[in-house]
Design a protein around this motif. Structure first.
Motif, PDB file in Angstrom:
ATOM      1  N   SER A  23      -2.565  43.615 -35.043  1.00  0.00           N
ATOM      2  CA  SER A  23      -1.409  44.020 -35.840  1.00  0.00           C
ATOM      3  C   SER A  23      -1.091  45.473 -35.586  1.00  0.00           C
ATOM      4  O   SER A  23      -1.959  46.288 -35.281  1.00  0.00           O
ATOM      5  CB  SER A  23      -1.707  43.801 -37.331  1.00  0.00           C
ATOM      6  N   ASP A  25      -0.887  35.985 -42.893  1.00  0.00           N
ATOM      7  CA  ASP A  25      -0.287  36.650 -44.052  1.00  0.00           C
ATOM      8  C   ASP A  25       0.011  35.653 -45.166  1.00  0.00           C
ATOM      9  O   ASP A  25      -0.322  35.880 -46.324  1.00  0.00           O
ATOM     10  CB  ASP A  25       1.010  37.353 -43.639  1.00  0.00           C
ATOM     11  N   ARG A  26       0.683  34.552 -44.806  1.00  0.00           N
ATOM     12  CA  ARG A  26       1.036  33.528 -45.793  1.00  0.00           C
ATOM     13  C   ARG A  26       0.929  32.148 -45.140  1.00  0.00           C
ATOM     14  O   ARG A  26       1.336  31.973 -43.988  1.00  0.00           O
ATOM     15  CB  ARG A  26       2.460  33.743 -46.318  1.00  0.00           C
ATOM     16  N   CYS A  61      10.780  35.204 -43.388  1.00  0.00           N
ATOM     17  CA  CYS A  61       9.612  35.508 -42.556  1.00  0.00           C
ATOM     18  C   CYS A  61       9.967  36.583 -41.540  1.00  0.00           C
ATOM     19  O   CYS A  61      11.081  36.579 -40.997  1.00  0.00           O
ATOM     20  CB  CYS A  61       9.147  34.264 -41.798  1.00  0.00           C
ATOM     21  N   LYS A  94      -3.024  29.722 -52.494  1.00  0.00           N
ATOM     22  CA  LYS A  94      -3.303  31.035 -51.904  1.00  0.00           C
ATOM     23  C   LYS A  94      -4.249  31.843 -52.798  1.00  0.00           C
ATOM     24  O   LYS A  94      -5.154  32.527 -52.305  1.00  0.00           O
ATOM     25  CB  LYS A  94      -1.999  31.798 -51.694  1.00  0.00           C
ATOM     26  N   ASN A 116       7.789  29.579 -47.200  1.00  0.00           N
ATOM     27  CA  ASN A 116       8.179  30.990 -47.092  1.00  0.00           C
ATOM     28  C   ASN A 116       9.652  31.074 -46.719  1.00  0.00           C
ATOM     29  O   ASN A 116      10.024  30.802 -45.578  1.00  0.00           O
ATOM     30  CB  ASN A 116       7.333  31.686 -46.018  1.00  0.00           C
ATOM     31  N   MET A 143       4.925  36.913 -38.763  1.00  0.00           N
ATOM     32  CA  MET A 143       4.596  35.655 -39.443  1.00  0.00           C
ATOM     33  C   MET A 143       4.974  34.457 -38.587  1.00  0.00           C
ATOM     34  O   MET A 143       4.239  33.462 -38.514  1.00  0.00           O
ATOM     35  CB  MET A 143       5.298  35.591 -40.801  1.00  0.00           C
ATOM     36  N   GLN A 153       2.333  33.886 -36.128  1.00  0.00           N
ATOM     37  CA  GLN A 153       1.181  33.228 -36.758  1.00  0.00           C
ATOM     38  C   GLN A 153       1.432  31.732 -36.914  1.00  0.00           C
ATOM     39  O   GLN A 153       0.545  30.900 -36.669  1.00  0.00           O
ATOM     40  CB  GLN A 153       0.913  33.868 -38.121  1.00  0.00           C
TER      41      GLN A 153
END
Length: 348
Positions: free
Chosen positions: A347, A126-127, A153, A116, A150, A157, A160
């Motif tokens: 968002s 986001d991640r 979440c 990342k 992760n 997320m 995503q």
């Protein structure tokens, strides 16, 4: 023939170069267009290449790294002290444009953090999430994410992840309009924690996502969905439990029924029939062997990173290398970035 170059963290994982180097040679022998950068300690890697055919060595280069990130290192500490490690150098080769993807069996948290930091997430993500394609009983595969990147979440997320999983199902599995489900403790809309219910509400109004609702864990291998979405804690526990059960099942098939004394008392024709049945069952269910689907893609980055199981053997690590090749050839980061511009709701 288009040349494809991958960087391998040759020192990472439980067995390090004892597994990664033979796997690299296996991959080179199977794919004439492949070129590999072995990242690690030259004094440890060079002896393993002493008797290798020159045709393979011509497509392999050792890139020196001073140290290796320990499997049990805390990710935050490992990242701060990562300069010169085999994992970081392998990722930097992608950033520098020398490699198109990286494969590592090293510390998952450190790989996530460094990837990342160095490669950066795609805009709108986001991640990144760890994703793999697990076999199901209809002899197809299901895209499952997140598998441990992760632990916690929120609903956004998970949406995503759903988008990224759908793109992977389309591009890698060739599924048109893939079905997307959320892993939950029941199929009723009232079930689950807030993040799952929030994700469900968002997915229902997300364009171009074929959301089919909640599915329970016992339906993961049935083929009812093409993409299964969950947080990393649930996904990792689910994956490890499934792998353990499958390994036990295959082991029992290979062992056969009855004790040694009982088998010795059986007539020859019954022994032959038993061995024939064992071979048929192992072939029938061998595709479930976890070694055959080793390698989780860290999806959502601007580059391609594959996380191999730390305890992977040679064949399993070679599968992870093939996963990296496939991700590069399918241009997953670019396709995910294009999809996010049109699919994800703005968002809040």
């Amino acid at each position: 023939m288009t040349r494809l170059t991958l960087a391998l963290d040759a020192m990472g994982g439980d067995f390090g170069s004892c597994v990664t180097v033979p796997a690299a040679l296996q991959a080179l022998a199977s794919h004439p267009s492949l070129q590999l950068l072995l990242v690690g300690d030259p004094s440890a890697l060079t002896p393993l290449l002493a008797k290798v055919d020159s045709s393979l060595l011509s497509r392999l280069e050792i890139v020196s790294a001073e140290s290796v990130i320990a499997n049990d290192a805390r990710p935050s500490q490992a990242i701060r002290a990562s300069r010169g490690t085999s994992m970081r150098v392998a990722l930097e080769l992608i950033k520098e444009g020398r490699a198109q993807a990286c494969v590592s069996a090293g510390n998952t948290g450190a790989l996530m953090g460094l990837a990342k930091l160095l490669l950066r997430p795609i805009e709108g993500i986001d991640r990144p999430a760890l994703v793999s394609m697990l076999p199901h009983q209809q002899h197809g595969r299901t895209v499952v994410l997140d598998l441990g990147a992760n632990v916690a979440c929120d609903g956004a997320m998970l949406v995503q992840f759903a988008v990224m999983g759908a793109v992977m199902a389309e591009e890698v599995l060739g599924v048109s309009n893939p079905r997307v489900a959320l892993l939950n403790i029941g199929e009723e809309e009232s079930k689950g924690v807030d993040s799952i219910r929030d994700a469900a509400a968002r997915l229902k109004i997300t364009p171009s996502i074929n959301y089919i609702g909640y599915l329970e864990g016992n339906e993961l291998l049935t083929g009812k969905t093409d993409v299964m979405v969950c947080d990393g804690f649930v996904g990792n526990v689910t994956l490890k439990t499934m792998e353990g059960v499958v390994r036990m099942f295959l082991s029992l098939l290979k062992q056969g029924s009855g004790g040694v004394g009982e088998r010795n008392r059986q007539p020859w024709w019954l022994k032959w029939l038993g061995r024939w049945l064992q071979r048929r069952l192992v072939r029938r269910f061998g595709h479930l062997n976890p070694d055959h689907y080793n390698g989780a893609c860290l999806l959502g980055l601007r580059g391609t990173v594959i996380k191999s199981h730390g305890a992977a053997n040679q064949n399993a690590f070679a599968v992870a290398i093939e996963q990296a090749m496939q991700a590069v050839q399918r241009q997953l980061p670019e396709r995910i970035a294009a999809r996010l511009k049109t699919v994800l709701p703005k968002s809040d």
